[in-house]
Design an enzyme around this catalytic site. Structure first.
Site, PDB file in Angstrom:
ATOM      1  N   LYS A  81       0.855  -1.207   0.000  1.00  0.00           N
ATOM      2  CA  LYS A  81       0.000   0.000   0.000  1.00  0.00           C
ATOM      3  C   LYS A  81       0.885   1.249   0.000  1.00  0.00           C
ATOM      4  O   LYS A  81       1.923   1.264   0.679  1.00  0.00           O
ATOM      5  CB  LYS A  81      -0.895  -0.051   1.239  1.00  0.00           C
ATOM      6  N   SER A 156      -9.728   1.842   3.186  1.00  0.00           N
ATOM      7  CA  SER A 156      -8.888   2.617   2.309  1.00  0.00           C
ATOM      8  C   SER A 156      -7.882   1.772   1.525  1.00  0.00           C
ATOM      9  O   SER A 156      -7.372   2.232   0.496  1.00  0.00           O
ATOM     10  CB  SER A 156      -8.121   3.665   3.118  1.00  0.00           C
ATOM     11  N   SER A 180      -9.798  -0.493   7.400  1.00  0.00           N
ATOM     12  CA  SER A 180      -9.229  -0.407   6.050  1.00  0.00           C
ATOM     13  C   SER A 180      -8.547  -1.662   5.536  1.00  0.00           C
ATOM     14  O   SER A 180      -8.180  -1.700   4.352  1.00  0.00           O
ATOM     15  CB  SER A 180      -8.238   0.740   5.977  1.00  0.00           C
TER      16      SER A 180
HETATM   17  N1  GLN Z   1     -12.973   4.301   6.544  1.00  0.00           N
HETATM   18  C1  GLN Z   1     -12.408   4.728   7.778  1.00  0.00           C
HETATM   19  C2  GLN Z   1     -11.984   6.166   7.660  1.00  0.00           C
HETATM   20  O1  GLN Z   1     -12.246   6.727   6.662  1.00  0.00           O
HETATM   21  C3  GLN Z   1     -11.262   3.836   8.155  1.00  0.00           C
HETATM   22  C4  GLN Z   1     -10.073   4.080   7.341  1.00  0.00           C
HETATM   23  C5  GLN Z   1      -8.895   3.234   7.751  1.00  0.00           C
HETATM   24  O2  GLN Z   1      -9.016   2.229   8.426  1.00  0.00           O
HETATM   25  N2  GLN Z   1      -7.720   3.717   7.382  1.00  0.00           N
HETATM   26  O3  GLN Z   1     -11.406   6.741   8.524  1.00  0.00           O
END
Ligand code: GLN
Length: 488
Positions: A81, A156, A180
């Site tokens: 990532k 994400s 995420s």
């Molecule tokens: N979707 C969540 C956010 O927008 C979690 C994102 C993540 O785990 N990095 O914060």
């Protein structure tokens, strides 16, 4: 016979160890697959082919030198990532503000993967700075779900999930602050593991919310999760929040029956708005675990309702502080101004996308004098209650089972104009980060029409990854869902 890029990391490592395949062949198989389909899937922001092949050749020399026996990932291509530092590779967090930035060092996780023999390659797409649930917040493009290209892969870490599901790599690494890893793994039909806070060093992970972030894996099966977790775990002097807890042999922990293990079903997770086929799939998975000998116990996590509100105060608060470093002086992009203040504001105005700006504004608001007590401090207290709910439950059960997501993958564009709806797609995953415990998502079936993967989430005690993996493995081995491939 499967091509090399379709094999699990474990199968591939074994084939390379036995000299039935070479690391170069495996890497070329992934690169070919990327060339063939990534124009549609768009999992990768970039990849350095020459570097990947040079690592592959080095791995093949290491095999010839007899190193395979003690390097469990020797020759296995693992994609990364865009939030983790890899020496001499771009590090951009899918943000314009880091355009052109090249990392001068390896994150600890990368160092450990290299020691285990992995070929570390590629920059996988993500929501900008890991803020989002669909990869639509990437400053570059939206990754597509390999099961249906009109749909999002989750986020994400959407690129990490899509790349594994589409067999563009053997496994991948992502980060999980509120879901995420688990949410995109569920939506793309792969296995996603978020380890306990402190299990894996965060050194070299660009921080979003430091008290919630944790690095973990996307894999084609549960035994690969065990393999990768073993490789990346352990205390690190460069991350003072990493914990000096010994690292078990997770692969060994998969063996044996789950008879007598106690699984909690939290009544608060059966919410309105959940797709009926999601609840049906989870119910069938629970029945299956029961058939395998687990005892199912109804439990209560009474503060569940407050998790989303609590997360969307704490995560933006921490993000607003962490992202202060992107000021046009030290990293990446700079837009000049008449004085430093103007330069900062122009750089940040041009460099950050709308969701990141929204989080910074929210975060500075909840931390500002007069609001701190009402929002941030109160959210911290609620966070303690949420953690306590889990610790109480784990007095009675070995693990907790829930759906990973309330629905299957949604269409690109469906929620992008409604931040609240987007935030709610993590409703089942964020408590785990607030509590600092571990969680895994494992495929548990498909929505029928259109055919889209669904995930079962299993949550475990702090440092209870071994029990988690054992349950997930037992379920996976007895279910028909393992090894199903998207129609690409
Ligand atoms: N979707 C969540 C956010 O927008 C979690 C994102 C993540 O785990 N990095 O914060």
């Amino acid at each position: 016979m499967s091509t090399l890029n379709q094999l699990t990391a474990g199968e591939l490592a074994r084939a390379i160890r036995r000299k039935e395949a070479s690391a170069r062949q495996a890497t070329e198989a992934c690169l070919n697959r990327i060339r063939q389909i990534d124009g549609q899937v768009k999992a990768f922001l970039s990849y350095d082919e020459a570097d990947a092949l040079a690592q592959a050749d080095a791995a093949d020399r290491a095999v010839a030198a007899g190193e395979a026996a003690h390097r469990p990932l020797l020759g296995v291509p693992i994609a990364i990532k865009d939030v983790l530092a890899v020496r001499n590779q771009p590090l951009g967090c899918a943000s314009k503000i880091l355009e052109g930035y090249i990392s001068p060092f390896d994150a600890t996780v990368i160092t450990r993967l290299r020691e285990a023999g992995a070929i570390v390659f590629g920059r996988l797409n993500m929501d900008e700075f890991a803020m989002g649930s669909s990869t639509e917040n990437s400053a570059y493009f939206t990754t597509r779900n390999p099961w249906d290209l009109e749909r999002i892969p989750g986020g994400s870490s959407g690129g990490s999930a899509a790349a594994v599901a589409a067999d563009e790599c053997s496994a991948s690494i992502g980060s999980d602050t509120g879901g995420s890893i688990r949410q995109p793994a569920a939506l793309c039909g792969c296995v996603g593991l978020k380890p306990t806070y402190g299990r894996v060093s965060r050194y070299g992970l660009v921080a979003f919310a430091s008290s919630l972030d944790q690095i973990g894996s996307f894999t084609k099966d549960v035994s690969d999760s065990a393999l990768l977790l073993k490789a990346i775990s352990g205390v690190d002097p460069k991350d003072s929040t990493s914990v000096p807890e010994s690292v078990p042999d997770y692969a060994k922990a998969l063996e044996g029956s789950i008879k007598g293990m106690r699984i909690g079903l939290p009544k608060e997770y059966m919410i309105d708005g959940m797709h009926p086929e999601v609840s049906a799939a989870v119910k069938a998975a629970v029945d299956q675990l029961q058939k395998l000998g687990a005892d199912i116990v109804e439990i209560s996590l009474p503060h569940t309702d407050y998790a989303a509100a609590c997360y969307y105060i704490i995560a933006p608060a921490e993000a607003s502080a962490n992202l202060a470093r992107f000021d046009g002086v030290r990293y990446g992009k700079r837009v000049d101004g008449a004085d430093p203040i103007e330069m900062y504001s122009r750089t940040r105005g041009a460099g950050f996308g709308p969701e990141v700006k929204r989080r910074i504004i929210l975060g500075t608001y909840v931390l500002s004098s007069g609001y701190y007590d009402a929002f941030y401090l109160r959210a911290q207290k609620v966070r303690t209650l949420i953690r306590q709910d889990f610790l109480n439950a784990f007095e009675k059960v070995d693990a907790i089972v829930t759906p990973t997501t309330p629905t299957a993958a949604f269409k690109a564009g469906e929620k992008s104009n409604d931040p609240l709806q987007m935030y709610l797609s993590d409703i089942f995953t964020i408590s785990c980060n607030l509590a600092g415990i571990c969680g895994i998502s494992v495929p548990c079936g498909f929505l029928k029409e259109p055919k889209l993967p669904l995930g079962l989430q299993i949550l475990g005690k702090p440092f209870g990854e071994a029990a988690l993996l054992k349950l997930a493995h037992a379920y996976e081995q007895s279910s028909p869902w393992r090894g199903q491939k998207p129609p690409l």
